[in-house]
Motif scaffolding. Structure first.
Motif, PDB file in Angstrom:
ATOM      1  N   VAL A 177      -3.343  -4.423  -2.162  1.00  0.00           N
ATOM      2  CA  VAL A 177      -4.253  -5.275  -1.390  1.00  0.00           C
ATOM      3  C   VAL A 177      -4.060  -6.761  -1.690  1.00  0.00           C
ATOM      4  O   VAL A 177      -4.087  -7.587  -0.776  1.00  0.00           O
ATOM      5  CB  VAL A 177      -5.727  -4.839  -1.563  1.00  0.00           C
ATOM      6  CG1 VAL A 177      -6.238  -5.114  -2.968  1.00  0.00           C
ATOM      7  CG2 VAL A 177      -6.617  -5.502  -0.524  1.00  0.00           C
ATOM      8  N   ALA A 178      -3.823  -7.114  -2.925  1.00  0.00           N
ATOM      9  CA  ALA A 178      -3.626  -8.536  -3.257  1.00  0.00           C
ATOM     10  C   ALA A 178      -2.306  -9.045  -2.681  1.00  0.00           C
ATOM     11  O   ALA A 178      -2.238 -10.162  -2.148  1.00  0.00           O
ATOM     12  CB  ALA A 178      -3.660  -8.730  -4.773  1.00  0.00           C
ATOM     13  N   THR A 179      -1.277  -8.239  -2.731  1.00  0.00           N
ATOM     14  CA  THR A 179       0.010  -8.608  -2.153  1.00  0.00           C
ATOM     15  C   THR A 179      -0.112  -8.775  -0.642  1.00  0.00           C
ATOM     16  O   THR A 179       0.444  -9.710  -0.061  1.00  0.00           O
ATOM     17  CB  THR A 179       1.073  -7.539  -2.491  1.00  0.00           C
ATOM     18  OG1 THR A 179       1.151  -7.410  -3.908  1.00  0.00           O
ATOM     19  CG2 THR A 179       2.427  -7.911  -1.935  1.00  0.00           C
ATOM     20  N   MET A 180      -0.857  -7.864  -0.010  1.00  0.00           N
ATOM     21  CA  MET A 180      -1.064  -7.945   1.436  1.00  0.00           C
ATOM     22  C   MET A 180      -1.843  -9.209   1.803  1.00  0.00           C
ATOM     23  O   MET A 180      -1.588  -9.823   2.836  1.00  0.00           O
ATOM     24  CB  MET A 180      -1.806  -6.721   1.970  1.00  0.00           C
ATOM     25  CG  MET A 180      -1.017  -5.463   1.931  1.00  0.00           C
ATOM     26  SD  MET A 180       0.428  -5.573   2.992  1.00  0.00           S
ATOM     27  CE  MET A 180       1.285  -4.145   2.437  1.00  0.00           C
ATOM     28  N   MET A 181      -2.788  -9.596   0.955  1.00  0.00           N
ATOM     29  CA  MET A 181      -3.564 -10.796   1.234  1.00  0.00           C
ATOM     30  C   MET A 181      -2.668 -12.033   1.179  1.00  0.00           C
ATOM     31  O   MET A 181      -2.783 -12.922   2.023  1.00  0.00           O
ATOM     32  CB  MET A 181      -4.727 -10.945   0.264  1.00  0.00           C
ATOM     33  CG  MET A 181      -5.644 -12.092   0.656  1.00  0.00           C
ATOM     34  SD  MET A 181      -7.122 -12.218  -0.324  1.00  0.00           S
ATOM     35  CE  MET A 181      -7.962 -10.743   0.163  1.00  0.00           C
ATOM     36  N   ALA A 182      -1.766 -12.081   0.216  1.00  0.00           N
ATOM     37  CA  ALA A 182      -0.829 -13.212   0.128  1.00  0.00           C
ATOM     38  C   ALA A 182       0.084 -13.242   1.346  1.00  0.00           C
ATOM     39  O   ALA A 182       0.323 -14.305   1.932  1.00  0.00           O
ATOM     40  CB  ALA A 182      -0.006 -13.113  -1.154  1.00  0.00           C
TER      41      ALA A 182
END
Length: 152
Positions: A91-96
């Motif tokens: 999820v954090a990678t997708m947000m970036a």
């Protein structure tokens, strides 16, 4: 053509220079093949040979290509697929990725996912560490939006 960028490259000022080849750099051949399939058919090819993370990686690369070549419909399709595959570990990678390529649909889905998940697990992920280091403004924006969600 589905891509105004390709249209400009093929029919624009560069075409008058007599250039016969359009160089495509920074894109894997499989991604470009999928992009061409979409350009010609307005659909994604069957990707049954790709499983799990390989499929997700292909969609992420395709999203980047769609953004680069201004293919809004493909970009929306990729965003939809990526939203369905959100997990604590990505999820954090997708947000970036969403921030870098102006994907509000994915960004909002990430914020909803984070606000309904266990924060300890997300904070422990490598993606969160990289997001905090490389995109702190995105993280601040997400926390502000989550606080607004929780106030409702």
């Amino acid at each position: 053509m589905r891509s105004p960028v390709f249209k400009a490259e093929v029919y624009g000022p560069m075409s008058e220079s007599g250039a016969q080849v359009i160089a495509i750099s920074d894109m894997q051949p499989a991604v470009f093949k999928t992009l061409l399939h979409f350009i010609y058919t307005d659909s994604l090819p069957a990707m049954s040979d790709l499983e799990g993370n390989d499929h997700s990686e292909m969609i992420r690369h395709l999203l980047v290509a769609a953004d680069r070549y201004a293919m809004d419909r493909l970009k929306l399709i990729c965003q939809s697929i990526l939203c369905e595959g959100l997990e604590v570990q990505n999820v954090a990678t997708m947000m970036a990725l969403a921030d870098q390529h102006h994907c509000d649909v994915v960004k909002e889905a990430c914020i909803e996912f984070i606000s309904s998940s266990t924060m300890d697990d997300i904070v422990a992920s490598q993606g969160f560490v990289e997001l905090k280091r490389n995109c702190p403004a995105v993280l601040v924006d997400a926390f502000v939006k989550m606080s607004i969600i929780h106030k409702k």
